[in-house]
Design an enzyme around this catalytic site. Structure first.
Site, PDB file in Angstrom:
ATOM      1  N   ARG A 100      -0.484   9.361 -12.339  1.00 43.62           N
ATOM      2  CA  ARG A 100      -0.756  10.662 -11.718  1.00 43.62           C
ATOM      3  C   ARG A 100       0.486  11.104 -10.942  1.00 43.62           C
ATOM      4  O   ARG A 100       1.288  10.269 -10.526  1.00 43.62           O
ATOM      5  CB  ARG A 100      -1.950  10.439 -10.775  1.00 43.62           C
ATOM      6  CG  ARG A 100      -2.501  11.582 -10.055  1.00 43.62           C
ATOM      7  CD  ARG A 100      -4.001  11.320  -9.787  1.00 43.62           C
ATOM      8  NE  ARG A 100      -4.307  10.406  -8.706  1.00 43.62           N
ATOM      9  CZ  ARG A 100      -4.215  10.714  -7.411  1.00 43.62           C
ATOM     10  NH1 ARG A 100      -3.772  11.874  -7.046  1.00 43.62           N
ATOM     11  NH2 ARG A 100      -4.577   9.831  -6.490  1.00 43.62           N
ATOM     12  N   GLY A 101       0.649  12.420 -10.750  1.00 44.13           N
ATOM     13  CA  GLY A 101       1.699  12.951  -9.882  1.00 44.13           C
ATOM     14  C   GLY A 101       3.095  12.483 -10.288  1.00 44.13           C
ATOM     15  O   GLY A 101       3.437  12.437 -11.476  1.00 44.13           O
ATOM     16  N   ILE A 102       3.894  12.125  -9.306  1.00 45.70           N
ATOM     17  CA  ILE A 102       5.274  11.700  -9.555  1.00 45.70           C
ATOM     18  C   ILE A 102       5.293  10.456 -10.455  1.00 45.70           C
ATOM     19  O   ILE A 102       6.094  10.347 -11.373  1.00 45.70           O
ATOM     20  CB  ILE A 102       5.992  11.406  -8.211  1.00 45.70           C
ATOM     21  CG1 ILE A 102       6.149  12.702  -7.403  1.00 45.70           C
ATOM     22  CG2 ILE A 102       7.342  10.734  -8.446  1.00 45.70           C
ATOM     23  CD1 ILE A 102       6.658  12.492  -5.973  1.00 45.70           C
TER      24      ILE A 102
ATOM     25  N   ALA B 140       3.372   3.940  -5.737  1.00 37.15           N
ATOM     26  CA  ALA B 140       2.031   4.222  -5.182  1.00 37.15           C
ATOM     27  C   ALA B 140       2.133   4.523  -3.685  1.00 37.15           C
ATOM     28  O   ALA B 140       2.865   3.852  -2.956  1.00 37.15           O
ATOM     29  CB  ALA B 140       1.117   3.022  -5.403  1.00 37.15           C
TER      30      ALA B 140
ATOM     31  N   GLN C 291       8.192  13.076  10.782  1.00 39.24           N
ATOM     32  CA  GLN C 291       7.424  14.315  10.600  1.00 39.24           C
ATOM     33  C   GLN C 291       6.231  14.299  11.541  1.00 39.24           C
ATOM     34  O   GLN C 291       5.583  13.256  11.717  1.00 39.24           O
ATOM     35  CB  GLN C 291       6.956  14.446   9.136  1.00 39.24           C
ATOM     36  CG  GLN C 291       6.148  15.682   8.811  1.00 39.24           C
ATOM     37  CD  GLN C 291       6.923  16.969   9.093  1.00 39.24           C
ATOM     38  OE1 GLN C 291       7.070  17.379  10.244  1.00 39.24           O
ATOM     39  NE2 GLN C 291       7.423  17.608   8.041  1.00 39.24           N
TER      40      GLN C 291
ATOM     41  N   TYR D  70       3.057   7.268   8.151  1.00 35.11           N
ATOM     42  CA  TYR D  70       3.762   7.468   6.866  1.00 35.11           C
ATOM     43  C   TYR D  70       5.279   7.340   7.056  1.00 35.11           C
ATOM     44  O   TYR D  70       5.957   6.676   6.268  1.00 35.11           O
ATOM     45  CB  TYR D  70       3.389   8.852   6.342  1.00 35.11           C
ATOM     46  CG  TYR D  70       3.909   9.205   4.975  1.00 35.11           C
ATOM     47  CD1 TYR D  70       3.292   8.729   3.818  1.00 35.11           C
ATOM     48  CD2 TYR D  70       5.007  10.056   4.823  1.00 35.11           C
ATOM     49  CE1 TYR D  70       3.752   9.092   2.550  1.00 35.11           C
ATOM     50  CE2 TYR D  70       5.476  10.423   3.572  1.00 35.11           C
ATOM     51  CZ  TYR D  70       4.849   9.939   2.441  1.00 35.11           C
ATOM     52  OH  TYR D  70       5.305  10.304   1.193  1.00 35.11           O
TER      53      TYR D  70
ATOM     54  N   GLY E 190      12.101  14.965  -1.341  1.00 37.94           N
ATOM     55  CA  GLY E 190      11.610  15.978  -0.416  1.00 37.94           C
ATOM     56  C   GLY E 190      10.224  16.400  -0.880  1.00 37.94           C
ATOM     57  O   GLY E 190       9.514  15.607  -1.507  1.00 37.94           O
ATOM     58  N   TYR E 191       9.864  17.626  -0.603  1.00 37.73           N
ATOM     59  CA  TYR E 191       8.514  18.072  -0.974  1.00 37.73           C
ATOM     60  C   TYR E 191       8.442  18.366  -2.471  1.00 37.73           C
ATOM     61  O   TYR E 191       9.203  19.158  -3.000  1.00 37.73           O
ATOM     62  CB  TYR E 191       8.126  19.298  -0.143  1.00 37.73           C
ATOM     63  CG  TYR E 191       7.847  18.892   1.282  1.00 37.73           C
ATOM     64  CD1 TYR E 191       6.555  18.550   1.679  1.00 37.73           C
ATOM     65  CD2 TYR E 191       8.876  18.777   2.209  1.00 37.73           C
ATOM     66  CE1 TYR E 191       6.308  18.124   2.985  1.00 37.73           C
ATOM     67  CE2 TYR E 191       8.636  18.365   3.511  1.00 37.73           C
ATOM     68  CZ  TYR E 191       7.349  18.035   3.890  1.00 37.73           C
ATOM     69  OH  TYR E 191       7.100  17.615   5.172  1.00 37.73           O
ATOM     70  N   ILE E 192       7.498  17.688  -3.130  1.00 43.51           N
ATOM     71  CA  ILE E 192       7.329  17.792  -4.578  1.00 43.51           C
ATOM     72  C   ILE E 192       5.899  18.278  -4.834  1.00 43.51           C
ATOM     73  O   ILE E 192       4.957  17.816  -4.171  1.00 43.51           O
ATOM     74  CB  ILE E 192       7.521  16.402  -5.255  1.00 43.51           C
ATOM     75  CG1 ILE E 192       8.834  15.710  -4.809  1.00 43.51           C
ATOM     76  CG2 ILE E 192       7.425  16.506  -6.769  1.00 43.51           C
ATOM     77  CD1 ILE E 192      10.126  16.375  -5.213  1.00 43.51           C
TER      78      ILE E 192
HETATM   79  P1  NDP Z   1      -0.381  11.299  -5.654  1.00 42.29           P
HETATM   80  O1  NDP Z   1      -1.347  11.335  -4.534  1.00 42.29           O
HETATM   81  O2  NDP Z   1      -0.366  12.437  -6.625  1.00 42.29           O
HETATM   82  O3  NDP Z   1      -0.545   9.940  -6.481  1.00 42.29           O
HETATM   83  C1  NDP Z   1      -0.586   8.713  -5.804  1.00 42.29           C
HETATM   84  C2  NDP Z   1      -0.681   7.595  -6.813  1.00 42.29           C
HETATM   85  O4  NDP Z   1      -0.702   6.361  -6.086  1.00 42.29           O
HETATM   86  C3  NDP Z   1      -1.950   7.633  -7.643  1.00 42.29           C
HETATM   87  O5  NDP Z   1      -1.647   7.236  -8.972  1.00 42.29           O
HETATM   88  C4  NDP Z   1      -2.859   6.590  -6.988  1.00 42.29           C
HETATM   89  O6  NDP Z   1      -3.772   5.962  -7.878  1.00 42.29           O
HETATM   90  C5  NDP Z   1      -1.823   5.586  -6.534  1.00 42.29           C
HETATM   91  N1  NDP Z   1      -2.330   4.726  -5.474  1.00 42.29           N
HETATM   92  C6  NDP Z   1      -2.683   5.070  -4.218  1.00 42.29           C
HETATM   93  N2  NDP Z   1      -3.130   3.991  -3.537  1.00 42.29           N
HETATM   94  C7  NDP Z   1      -3.031   2.937  -4.397  1.00 42.29           C
HETATM   95  C8  NDP Z   1      -3.330   1.559  -4.302  1.00 42.29           C
HETATM   96  N3  NDP Z   1      -3.805   1.014  -3.170  1.00 42.29           N
HETATM   97  N4  NDP Z   1      -3.127   0.774  -5.393  1.00 42.29           N
HETATM   98  C9  NDP Z   1      -2.642   1.294  -6.545  1.00 42.29           C
HETATM   99  N5  NDP Z   1      -2.331   2.602  -6.699  1.00 42.29           N
HETATM  100  C10 NDP Z   1      -2.523   3.413  -5.633  1.00 42.29           C
HETATM  101  O7  NDP Z   1       1.049  11.102  -4.964  1.00 42.29           O
HETATM  102  P2  NDP Z   1       2.483  11.692  -5.340  1.00 42.29           P
HETATM  103  O8  NDP Z   1       2.694  11.637  -6.791  1.00 42.29           O
HETATM  104  O9  NDP Z   1       2.674  12.958  -4.611  1.00 42.29           O
HETATM  105  O10 NDP Z   1       3.426  10.624  -4.598  1.00 42.29           O
HETATM  106  C11 NDP Z   1       3.968   9.492  -5.251  1.00 42.29           C
HETATM  107  C12 NDP Z   1       4.896   8.773  -4.294  1.00 42.29           C
HETATM  108  O11 NDP Z   1       5.921   9.646  -3.870  1.00 42.29           O
HETATM  109  C13 NDP Z   1       4.199   8.292  -3.014  1.00 42.29           C
HETATM  110  O12 NDP Z   1       4.743   7.067  -2.611  1.00 42.29           O
HETATM  111  C14 NDP Z   1       4.567   9.371  -2.014  1.00 42.29           C
HETATM  112  O13 NDP Z   1       4.515   8.894  -0.703  1.00 42.29           O
HETATM  113  C15 NDP Z   1       5.967   9.713  -2.460  1.00 42.29           C
HETATM  114  N6  NDP Z   1       6.441  11.015  -2.048  1.00 42.29           N
HETATM  115  C16 NDP Z   1       5.778  12.151  -2.434  1.00 42.29           C
HETATM  116  C17 NDP Z   1       6.240  13.383  -2.040  1.00 42.29           C
HETATM  117  C18 NDP Z   1       5.582  14.653  -2.454  1.00 42.29           C
HETATM  118  O14 NDP Z   1       6.019  15.717  -1.963  1.00 42.29           O
HETATM  119  N7  NDP Z   1       4.581  14.643  -3.317  1.00 42.29           N
HETATM  120  C19 NDP Z   1       7.434  13.513  -1.187  1.00 42.29           C
HETATM  121  C20 NDP Z   1       8.049  12.257  -0.841  1.00 42.29           C
HETATM  122  C21 NDP Z   1       7.549  11.058  -1.265  1.00 42.29           C
HETATM  123  P3  NDP Z   1      -5.190   6.666  -8.318  1.00 42.29           P
HETATM  124  O15 NDP Z   1      -4.798   7.701  -9.343  1.00 42.29           O
HETATM  125  O16 NDP Z   1      -6.000   5.570  -8.874  1.00 42.29           O
HETATM  126  O17 NDP Z   1      -5.752   7.261  -7.084  1.00 42.29           O
END
Ligand code: NDP
Length: 240
Positions: free
Chosen positions: A12-14, A84, A142, A148, A179-181
């Protein structure tokens, strides 16, 4: 032989963009997730990438999860992307201990768990690539994110120390500070705050997941062997 890459939070996501980019570049990819089963199944159907569920904040779960990945993909981990992460934003004077603990264990203890469990086989192979996803807010702090920011800053210290320990073993350890994604994580930010954040980004927009994935591809490349212990900012020009 294809190199094996494991991406935590990789469905999911990044993380999903990272898994897809590595897959497209010819790596054999395993994507970890925790509880988003429906999403993981959709991801698996679309990409044909193997997805494995475990909680990265729990050492024993990481141990059995990695064992299963190695069994299914038929080798040890060459590339680890610790992506994660969760947020539990709250001003410190209102923060509950569980919000602190959840963010520290998921975002920081997980990096120890995963690295601890793959580092020995990387040392034995004299090759490894570890990329830890930190954050701009781990560098500058922040409001509402003492938990965090602490976890993400901790990742940077960890990265630099492990890079030193691993440098003579063909293993590079780097961090990316996005940064913010635009993802679910930033969707949760109220619109007026998002607009204020956007105004502070020189490029004038939030980043997209592929822009982070591309920087991971660069760092894990075999030819990036002289880059270790660094923090790559992927933030649209935000001044730190
Ligand atoms: P999302 O919330 O979109 O996705 C988070 C992912 O982490 C999911 O796949 C989730 O799994 C998984 N996850 C969360 N907790 C656990 C766990 N305990 N065990 C296994 N998997 C876990 O996040 P983003 O894509 O936005 O962020 C990805 C990374 O980038 C993070 O580390 C975030 O801190 C960092 N980041 C993001 C930014 C942004 O602007 N979005 C900016 C800077 C850093 P599941 O799908 O099962 O819930």
């Amino acid at each position: 032989m294809k190199k094996i890459a494991l991406v935590t939070g990789g469905t999911r996501g990044i993380g999903s963009a990272i898994s897809r980019a590595l897959n497209d570049a010819g790596y054999l990819v395993a994507a970890n997730y925790q509880s988003g089963v429906e999403n993981a199944e959709k991801f698996r159907d679309e990409t044909k990438i193997s997805a494995f569920s475990w909680d990265v904040s729990d050492y024993k779960s990481c141990e059995s999860g990695i064992k299963e990945v190695c069994r299914v993909l038929g080798g040890t981990i060459d590339i680890l992307v610790n992506n994660a992460g969760v947020t539990r934003d709250c001003m410190l004077h209102k923060m509950r201990l569980e919000d602190w603990t959840k963010v520290i264990t998921t975002n920081l203890n997980s990096v120890f768990n995963m690295c601890r469990l793959v580092i020995q086989s990387m040392r034995e192979k004299n090759f490894g690539r570890i990329v830890n996803i930190s954050s701009v807010n781990g560098l500058k702090g922040q409001v509402g994110q003492s938990n965090y920011s602490a976890a993400k800053a901790g990742i940077i210290g960890f990265t630099k120390a492990l890079a030193l320990e691993s440098a003579s073993k063909g293993i590079t350890v780097n961090a990316i500070a996005p940064g913010y994604i635009s993802t679910n994580m930033t969707e949760a930010i109220p619109d007026d705050i998002k607009e204020n954040i956007r105004k502070g980004i020189p490029v004038g927009r939030f980043g997209c997941v592929d822009e982070v994935a591309n920087s991971v591809l660069f760092l894990v490349d075999e030819k990036s062997s002289f880059i270790t212990g660094t923090v790559l900012n992927v933030n649209g020009g935000q001044y730190l």
